[in-house]
Design an enzyme around this catalytic site. Structure first.
Site, PDB file in Angstrom:
ATOM      1  N   GLU A  54      20.273  -0.723  48.252  1.00 37.83           N
ATOM      2  CA  GLU A  54      21.007  -1.180  49.437  1.00 37.83           C
ATOM      3  C   GLU A  54      21.549  -2.596  49.251  1.00 37.83           C
ATOM      4  O   GLU A  54      22.655  -2.916  49.687  1.00 37.83           O
ATOM      5  CB  GLU A  54      20.105  -1.120  50.673  1.00 37.83           C
ATOM      6  CG  GLU A  54      19.789   0.287  51.146  1.00 37.83           C
ATOM      7  CD  GLU A  54      21.023   1.062  51.568  1.00 37.83           C
ATOM      8  OE1 GLU A  54      22.052   0.443  51.892  1.00 37.83           O
ATOM      9  OE2 GLU A  54      20.968   2.305  51.553  1.00 37.83           O
ATOM     10  N   TYR A 137      20.612  -4.319  59.008  1.00 37.83           N
ATOM     11  CA  TYR A 137      21.032  -3.075  58.347  1.00 37.83           C
ATOM     12  C   TYR A 137      20.070  -2.681  57.229  1.00 37.83           C
ATOM     13  O   TYR A 137      19.589  -1.540  57.177  1.00 37.83           O
ATOM     14  CB  TYR A 137      22.448  -3.194  57.773  1.00 37.83           C
ATOM     15  CG  TYR A 137      22.727  -2.068  56.809  1.00 37.83           C
ATOM     16  CD1 TYR A 137      22.958  -0.785  57.283  1.00 37.83           C
ATOM     17  CD2 TYR A 137      22.661  -2.272  55.427  1.00 37.83           C
ATOM     18  CE1 TYR A 137      23.135   0.266  56.403  1.00 37.83           C
ATOM     19  CE2 TYR A 137      22.845  -1.225  54.549  1.00 37.83           C
ATOM     20  CZ  TYR A 137      23.084   0.045  55.044  1.00 37.83           C
ATOM     21  OH  TYR A 137      23.242   1.093  54.165  1.00 37.83           O
ATOM     22  N   ASP A 155      25.994  -0.083  59.230  1.00 42.24           N
ATOM     23  CA  ASP A 155      26.898  -0.780  58.308  1.00 42.24           C
ATOM     24  C   ASP A 155      28.336  -0.452  58.685  1.00 42.24           C
ATOM     25  O   ASP A 155      28.609   0.137  59.742  1.00 42.24           O
ATOM     26  CB  ASP A 155      26.595  -0.389  56.857  1.00 42.24           C
ATOM     27  CG  ASP A 155      26.954   1.056  56.542  1.00 42.24           C
ATOM     28  OD1 ASP A 155      27.238   1.836  57.476  1.00 42.24           O
ATOM     29  OD2 ASP A 155      26.967   1.416  55.347  1.00 42.24           O
ATOM     30  N   CYS A 215      39.996  14.388  58.407  1.00 46.05           N
ATOM     31  CA  CYS A 215      39.442  15.058  59.589  1.00 46.05           C
ATOM     32  C   CYS A 215      39.275  16.555  59.380  1.00 46.05           C
ATOM     33  O   CYS A 215      38.375  17.174  59.969  1.00 46.05           O
ATOM     34  CB  CYS A 215      40.316  14.778  60.803  1.00 46.05           C
ATOM     35  SG  CYS A 215      40.434  13.018  61.206  1.00 46.05           S
TER      36      CYS A 215
END
Length: 364
Positions: A54, A137, A155, A215
């Site tokens: 991370e 985060y 994030d 989408c």
């Protein structure tokens, strides 16, 4: 829908809210489409692996991180190995990833865990957030992914997904917008919190992308308010960032006996404790070169090398000059051969200049 949900949407009339069952749909999609990443290999997940990955992924593309992560784990396989390492070794291992404060904070946090927690990652929110370099985060990612706790990990990907899904019109870079989305995350996070957070990351990285979102591929398209309104490319709202400041960097290539002169930067500030060629920064190119010549009390020829390096908040236009008859300044200056400077952490773009200088040394 809860009162919190209702407060998220402005100006949508009688439009229905996203069904609360969408997290289940997202998790089903994740189970079938999750990315194959080296830090996801262990079961159960190793907190150290989650933490390092991370931190590396901050401001860095996933594909770029993979080889660095694998190299890092080969060199520092445990928190204790990292804690016991020398800072210069840590910075050298990080070289090329940029934002070197991340590496220094990893090192500091590892030493703190060695001292306080027996070289283990703590599993409470307060203890994790108190470690150097770990914000909300990263703490949420560690606690949810490694320890299974219902903590959100908000994030840029998550901000974008929620802003589109719920039609949020607030600026997601400002406190109010971020707080609104975090509240929604806390209300919608399911029991499989770690998988849910990673599913949001994967969705934002590969489907709900910043420009021209895909989408037609999205498992949540039937829930998305932005898509229903045709606003998927307008959201999220993000305020304009200040343009980066521009500087001219004059660098000196000083060769003696097959070695080049390098300088160790101060222990604090930008690119702290990294090595660089003697350099002067100025807002004007001619001024930078004149000041460098005066600083070294020597003659400059060139430039023989040019490079533009873009940081997050600044740009360096770099010119490198051959320098002769110089006086080595006081401070941490030292001559290194190519074999030697390949073993030390070079500051940002100076690694590129070092590769160029190596060719000059062989011809000198």
């Amino acid at each position: 829908a809860s009162d919190v949900y209702k407060r998220q949407i402005r100006g949508h009339g009688s439009m229905s809210m996203p069904d609360k069952d969408w997290p289940k749909r997202l998790l089903s999609w994740f189970d079938a489409n999750k990315r194959d990443l080296p830090w996801r290999e262990s079961k159960p997940r190793n907190p150290y692996h989650v933490w390092v990955s991370e931190i590396m992924l901050q401001q860095t593309r996933t594909e770029a991180v993979k080889p660095y992560y694998e190299s890092w784990m080969a060199r520092f396989p445990t928190i204790k190995d990292l804690a016991d390492a020398d800072e210069q070794d840590v910075l050298h291992q990080w070289q090329g990833l940029g934002y070197y404060s991340r590496a220094r904070n990893l090192h500091k946090a590892a030493r703190e865990m060695e001292e306080k927690y027996g070289s283990e990652m703590p599993d409470t929110a307060d203890e994790v957030r108190a470690l150097p370099g770990i914000g909300d985060y990263t703490a949420g990612a560690i606690l949810s992914i490694a320890f299974g706790k219902k903590e959100p990990a908000v994030d840029g990907n998550v901000l974008r997904v929620y802003a589109r899904l719920y039609g949020i019109e607030d600026d997601v870079l400002k406190t109010a917008g971020r707080k609104k989305i975090r509240t929604l995350c806390e209300e919608t996070i399911p029991e499989r919190a770690g998988d849910f957070n990673e599913a949001l990351m994967d969705l934002g990285a590969n489907v709900c992308i910043p420009k021209r979102p895909r989408c037609s591929m999205c498992p949540l398209s039937s829930y998305c308010l932005a898509l229903k309104e045709g606003r998927e490319e307008e959201l999220p709202v993000r305020g304009k960032k200040q343009p980066p400041k521009e500087f001219y960097a004059a660098c000196a290539i000083c060769i003696m006996d097959g070695k080049v002169l390098l300088h160790k930067r101060p222990a604090t500030g930008m690119l702290a404790s990294m090595w660089e060629f003697p350099m002067v920064l100025s807002e004007k190119a001619d001024t930078a070169a004149d000041e460098l010549s005066h600083f070294l009390h020597g003659k400059l020829e060139g430039p023989v090398w040019k490079y533009k390096h873009v940081f997050t908040h600044r740009i360096w236009y770099m010119n490198a000059y051959m320098a002769e008859n110089i006086t080595v300044p006081e401070g941490e200056y030292k001559y290194f051969s190519p074999e030697e400077y390949k073993e030390i952490p070079l500051a940002g773009p100076h690694a590129r200049l070092a590769a160029f200088a190596e060719k000059l040394i062989s011809d000198f």
